[in-house]
Design a protein around this motif. Sequence first.
Motif, PDB file in Angstrom:
ATOM      1  N   THR A 129      -5.646   7.103  -5.183  1.00  0.00           N
ATOM      2  CA  THR A 129      -5.322   8.475  -5.555  1.00  0.00           C
ATOM      3  C   THR A 129      -4.253   8.432  -6.643  1.00  0.00           C
ATOM      4  N   TRP A 130      -3.622   9.544  -6.890  1.00  0.00           N
ATOM      5  CA  TRP A 130      -2.564   9.607  -7.901  1.00  0.00           C
ATOM      6  C   TRP A 130      -1.336  10.234  -7.260  1.00  0.00           C
ATOM      7  N   ILE A 137      -1.940  11.169  -0.095  1.00  0.00           N
ATOM      8  CA  ILE A 137      -1.106  10.020   0.301  1.00  0.00           C
ATOM      9  C   ILE A 137      -0.715  10.160   1.773  1.00  0.00           C
ATOM     10  N   ARG A 138      -0.326  11.356   2.203  1.00  0.00           N
ATOM     11  CA  ARG A 138       0.032  11.568   3.609  1.00  0.00           C
ATOM     12  C   ARG A 138      -1.161  11.335   4.530  1.00  0.00           C
ATOM     13  N   VAL A 139      -2.351  11.760   4.111  1.00  0.00           N
ATOM     14  CA  VAL A 139      -3.549  11.506   4.923  1.00  0.00           C
ATOM     15  C   VAL A 139      -3.747  10.007   5.090  1.00  0.00           C
ATOM     16  N   GLY A 140      -3.641   9.245   4.002  1.00  0.00           N
ATOM     17  CA  GLY A 140      -3.768   7.790   4.092  1.00  0.00           C
ATOM     18  C   GLY A 140      -2.771   7.198   5.068  1.00  0.00           C
ATOM     19  N   ARG A 152       2.474   2.319 -12.245  1.00  0.00           N
ATOM     20  CA  ARG A 152       3.339   3.382 -12.730  1.00  0.00           C
ATOM     21  C   ARG A 152       2.864   4.002 -14.047  1.00  0.00           C
ATOM     22  N   LYS A 153       2.923   5.326 -14.055  1.00  0.00           N
ATOM     23  CA  LYS A 153       2.692   6.147 -15.247  1.00  0.00           C
ATOM     24  C   LYS A 153       1.407   5.806 -16.012  1.00  0.00           C
ATOM     25  N   VAL A 154       0.293   5.775 -15.290  1.00  0.00           N
ATOM     26  CA  VAL A 154      -1.001   5.497 -15.928  1.00  0.00           C
ATOM     27  C   VAL A 154      -1.971   6.679 -15.860  1.00  0.00           C
ATOM     28  N   SER A 164      -0.756   5.726 -10.387  1.00  0.00           N
ATOM     29  CA  SER A 164      -1.972   5.503  -9.618  1.00  0.00           C
ATOM     30  C   SER A 164      -1.546   4.832  -8.313  1.00  0.00           C
ATOM     31  N   ILE A 165      -2.051   5.329  -7.205  1.00  0.00           N
ATOM     32  CA  ILE A 165      -1.660   4.851  -5.882  1.00  0.00           C
ATOM     33  C   ILE A 165      -2.869   4.207  -5.210  1.00  0.00           C
ATOM     34  N   ARG A 166      -2.694   2.966  -4.771  1.00  0.00           N
ATOM     35  CA  ARG A 166      -3.752   2.281  -4.023  1.00  0.00           C
ATOM     36  C   ARG A 166      -3.263   2.029  -2.610  1.00  0.00           C
ATOM     37  N   MET A 167      -4.091   2.455  -1.658  1.00  0.00           N
ATOM     38  CA  MET A 167      -3.773   2.287  -0.244  1.00  0.00           C
ATOM     39  C   MET A 167      -4.950   1.581   0.414  1.00  0.00           C
ATOM     40  N   GLY A 168      -4.697   0.948   1.550  1.00  0.00           N
ATOM     41  CA  GLY A 168      -5.787   0.296   2.251  1.00  0.00           C
ATOM     42  C   GLY A 168      -5.446   0.016   3.698  1.00  0.00           C
ATOM     43  N   VAL A 169      -6.501  -0.191   4.474  1.00  0.00           N
ATOM     44  CA  VAL A 169      -6.361  -0.574   5.873  1.00  0.00           C
ATOM     45  C   VAL A 169      -7.322  -1.730   6.140  1.00  0.00           C
ATOM     46  N   LEU A 170      -6.820  -2.754   6.802  1.00  0.00           N
ATOM     47  CA  LEU A 170      -7.636  -3.906   7.177  1.00  0.00           C
ATOM     48  C   LEU A 170      -8.363  -3.610   8.481  1.00  0.00           C
ATOM     49  N   ARG A 171      -9.489  -4.257   8.674  1.00  0.00           N
ATOM     50  CA  ARG A 171     -10.279  -4.051   9.897  1.00  0.00           C
ATOM     51  C   ARG A 171      -9.422  -4.250  11.149  1.00  0.00           C
ATOM     52  N   GLU A 172      -8.633  -5.324  11.195  1.00  0.00           N
ATOM     53  CA  GLU A 172      -7.847  -5.586  12.405  1.00  0.00           C
ATOM     54  C   GLU A 172      -6.768  -4.521  12.632  1.00  0.00           C
ATOM     55  N   GLU A 173      -6.225  -3.975  11.549  1.00  0.00           N
ATOM     56  CA  GLU A 173      -5.250  -2.890  11.679  1.00  0.00           C
ATOM     57  C   GLU A 173      -5.938  -1.634  12.205  1.00  0.00           C
ATOM     58  N   TRP A 174      -7.112  -1.344  11.675  1.00  0.00           N
ATOM     59  CA  TRP A 174      -7.877  -0.167  12.112  1.00  0.00           C
ATOM     60  C   TRP A 174      -8.231  -0.274  13.580  1.00  0.00           C
ATOM     61  N   GLU A 175      -8.734  -1.430  13.971  1.00  0.00           N
ATOM     62  CA  GLU A 175      -9.125  -1.615  15.377  1.00  0.00           C
ATOM     63  C   GLU A 175      -7.935  -1.493  16.318  1.00  0.00           C
ATOM     64  N   ALA A 176      -6.785  -2.004  15.915  1.00  0.00           N
ATOM     65  CA  ALA A 176      -5.576  -1.899  16.749  1.00  0.00           C
ATOM     66  C   ALA A 176      -5.146  -0.443  16.894  1.00  0.00           C
ATOM     67  N   LEU A 177      -5.342   0.367  15.874  1.00  0.00           N
ATOM     68  CA  LEU A 177      -4.970   1.781  15.917  1.00  0.00           C
ATOM     69  C   LEU A 177      -5.910   2.603  16.797  1.00  0.00           C
ATOM     70  N   GLN A 178      -7.131   2.117  17.012  1.00  0.00           N
ATOM     71  CA  GLN A 178      -8.128   2.875  17.766  1.00  0.00           C
ATOM     72  C   GLN A 178      -7.992   2.686  19.278  1.00  0.00           C
TER      73      GLN A 178
END
Length: 179
Positions: A129-130, A137-140, A152-154, A164-178
């Motif tokens: 996102t940006w 960003i809060r949803v992520g 920065r500033k692109v 530009s903002i890049r966010m991510g979740v790894l499978r193991e992080e996702w599974e632990a959250l569930q």
Amino acid sequence: MYKDQDLTIRPIVENDMKRLWELIYKEEQPEWKKWDAPYYPHKAMPYESFIQTKRDWIGDDSYWVIEVAGVVRGIITYYWEHKPSKWLEIGIVLHEAGSWGKGIGTRALKLWIGHLFESMPLVRVGLTTWSGNERMIRVGEKLGMQMEARIRKVRYYDGQYYDSIRMGVLREEWEALQL
């Protein structure tokens, strides 16, 4: 199809085409475009032209609709940043301002990420996102995504530079959250 109370995400069917055109291509400058990569141009399209593209939409695994109480409110997507390494990015647009700020996007993305991890051998799901879209960003963050990059500033929009903002979740992080 995946459900969370009155919210459903599902593949696009032919009956959705008129509603999708109304949400996405009917207006030249829709309100939603101020938040969804507004630094890229958007063009309105006559319905007759849009309906010619229905084969690109119907049954496409990478574009689904978000329905709330039986009414299509937006779309949820994925695209390959680099398919050989299974680098996948997701996106979402709720096209009507009345759908914003109600948790619909968070709920829809939770179902979508779960579906993608269930149906594909992914290691990570990303979201780009940006910095002007603070709600995204809060949803992520709510979904357990980590800030992985801030370029920065692109992104230039309305006379101002944004990151530009890049966010991510790894499978193991996702599974632990569930759990």
